[in-house]
Write an enzyme that holds these catalytic residues in place. Structure first.
Site, PDB file in Angstrom:
ATOM      1  N   LYS A 102     -12.562  -5.496  -6.785  1.00 48.81           N
ATOM      2  CA  LYS A 102     -13.238  -4.298  -7.284  1.00 48.81           C
ATOM      3  C   LYS A 102     -12.153  -3.108  -7.778  1.00 48.81           C
ATOM      4  O   LYS A 102     -12.662  -2.034  -8.588  1.00 48.81           O
ATOM      5  CB  LYS A 102     -14.197  -3.627  -6.355  1.00 48.81           C
ATOM      6  CG  LYS A 102     -13.711  -3.296  -5.025  1.00 48.81           C
ATOM      7  CD  LYS A 102     -13.803  -1.933  -4.590  1.00 48.81           C
ATOM      8  CE  LYS A 102     -12.782  -1.789  -3.660  1.00 48.81           C
ATOM      9  NZ  LYS A 102     -12.672  -0.345  -3.079  1.00 48.81           N
ATOM     10  N   LYS A 151      -7.055 -12.672  -7.926  1.00 53.22           N
ATOM     11  CA  LYS A 151      -8.380 -12.647  -6.754  1.00 53.22           C
ATOM     12  C   LYS A 151      -9.245 -11.585  -7.635  1.00 53.22           C
ATOM     13  O   LYS A 151      -8.800 -10.526  -8.050  1.00 53.22           O
ATOM     14  CB  LYS A 151      -7.859 -12.296  -5.484  1.00 53.22           C
ATOM     15  CG  LYS A 151      -8.565 -12.757  -4.364  1.00 53.22           C
ATOM     16  CD  LYS A 151      -8.155 -12.388  -3.029  1.00 53.22           C
ATOM     17  CE  LYS A 151      -9.197 -11.804  -2.153  1.00 53.22           C
ATOM     18  NZ  LYS A 151      -8.980 -11.311  -0.896  1.00 53.22           N
ATOM     19  N   LYS A 206       0.833  -1.067  -0.084  1.00 61.43           N
ATOM     20  CA  LYS A 206       0.058   0.163  -0.003  1.00 61.43           C
ATOM     21  C   LYS A 206       0.936   1.285  -0.016  1.00 61.43           C
ATOM     22  O   LYS A 206       0.421   2.180  -0.559  1.00 61.43           O
ATOM     23  CB  LYS A 206      -0.926  -0.132   1.225  1.00 61.43           C
ATOM     24  CG  LYS A 206      -2.430  -0.869   1.101  1.00 61.43           C
ATOM     25  CD  LYS A 206      -3.385  -0.567   1.657  1.00 61.43           C
ATOM     26  CE  LYS A 206      -4.375  -1.475   1.696  1.00 61.43           C
ATOM     27  NZ  LYS A 206      -5.402  -1.385   2.821  1.00 61.43           N
TER      28      LYS A 206
END
Ligand code: TRP
Length: 340
Positions: free
Chosen positions: A208, A205, A123
């Site tokens: 969204k 995976k 991140k």
């Protein structure tokens, strides 16, 4: 005599804690991988569930959208079957003990430990302009969530395993210094439920945040949209509906159909023997549409019932506050804080 001491422990319903961030879009992957398990576990366990809104501000949020996403997530989880008569279901920021305990645990968590978290590394690369202290300390807030309720089991996806391991280490360290304070939680890897992969690149995976909207299905997608996405799903050139190597697309679709209908992969293989992928993809799309239809309809009702939603999340927060305050008080007392 010994029996009298051990019986209540054996009979005690185990406590489950889990939380999901209000990300705006809840995908079929979130539903089959996590939420449907939350629903199933409610009869067997004492379940405590939260909308993890405090975790969400580690990346910048638009205020209006954020507020709506929190409410939508709460309503959607109810629509999926989270039952406030059976479980405690609340919004994390409504229960101040989480932020308080997170601070305390920050002081028992090492810089080196947090630096090693792969999610932090990922991140901070993705949001290089906003590598804030909250992003870094995210796992100690998650540890607070779990440890406050003395949870036995924490259902989590593979991506959260490292964070749970850290929560255990923090708890053990604290217990080592001050004596038994926190229950050491175990991960709960459900036996049912599927790891749902992208419909466009089934080696990844379903997410969204995928730029290709055809890669994922949202729980609230309209039936036409769901059908279109399944019809476009990537398959292979073998034209045989069966589980196999190099057939990630078909494996994923079989997994999804199995998760929404309860049929086994073998039953599905038999059913589609000699039939083409077009037929199969339509069948998977239709089964998903039927599984999600009542959820979407219930969500549409609930989101208009603002007073009901408020009543539910207030009730959840009050109960959560009461339980978690006991653990926070206990920990602070052991550290030596002067009670008010
Ligand atoms: N970090 C988790 C996620 O992003 C959400 C979460 C917050 C959580 N607190 C938790 C999960 C406690 C399990 C237990 O998926």
């Amino acid at each position: 005599m010994a029996e009298q001491i051990t019986a209540p422990e054996a009979e005690r319903k185990k406590t489950i804690f889990s939380a999901i961030q209000p990300s705006g879009t809840i995908t079929l992957g979130n539903y089959l991988g996590a939420l449907s398990n939350w629903v199933r576990l409610q009869d067997e366990y004492r379940c405590i569930y939260a909308v993890a809104d405090l975790h969400a501000i580690t990346v910048r949020q638009d205020p209006k959208a954020f507020k709506q996403n929190i409410l939508n997530a709460y309503a959607l989880f109810l629509a999926c079957g989270v039952d406030t008569d059976k479980s405690i279901f609340f919004i994390q920021s409504h229960v101040p003990t989480h932020a308080q305990m997170a601070w305390v645990l920050n002081c028992y968590t090492q810089f080196g430990e947090l630096s090693r978290m792969t999610q932090f590394k990922d991140k901070s690369q993705k949001h290089a302009d906003n590598v804030n202290a909250g992003l870094f300390a995210y796992p100690s807030l998650m540890a607070a969530d779990i440890l406050l309720y003395q949870a036995d089991l924490v259902p989590i996806g593979a991506d959260q395993k490292q964070h749970l391991e850290l929560a255990r280490n923090i708890a053990e360290r604290f217990n080592g210094v001050y004596g038994n304070t926190f229950r050491i939680p175990d991960g709960y890897i459900p036996t049912v439920g599927a790891r749902v992969m992208s419909l466009q690149d089934p080696t990844r995976k379903m997410s969204k945040s995928d730029e290709n909207v055809n890669a994922w299905v949202a729980v609230l997608d309209k039936p036409e949209v769901i059908m279109k996405k399944f019809k476009r799903a990537v398959t292979d050139s073998e034209a045989r509906v069966c589980v196999g190597e190099g057939k990630e697309g078909i494996n994923n679709l079989i997994g999804i159909l199995s998760a929404v209908t309860g049929k086994t992969a073998e039953e599905i293989t038999l059913e589609f023997e000699g039939r083409g992928y077009g037929d199969f993809k339509t069948a998977v799309g239709e089964a998903v549409v039927e599984r999600l239809r009542p959820i979407r309809e219930r969500f549409d009702e609930l989101i208009g019932e603002r007073a009901y939603l408020e009543e539910q999340y207030r009730k959840g927060a009050e109960t959560a506050q009461m339980i978690s305050q006991r653990t926070l008080d206990k920990a602070m007392k052991k550290i030596g804080f002067l009670p008010r």
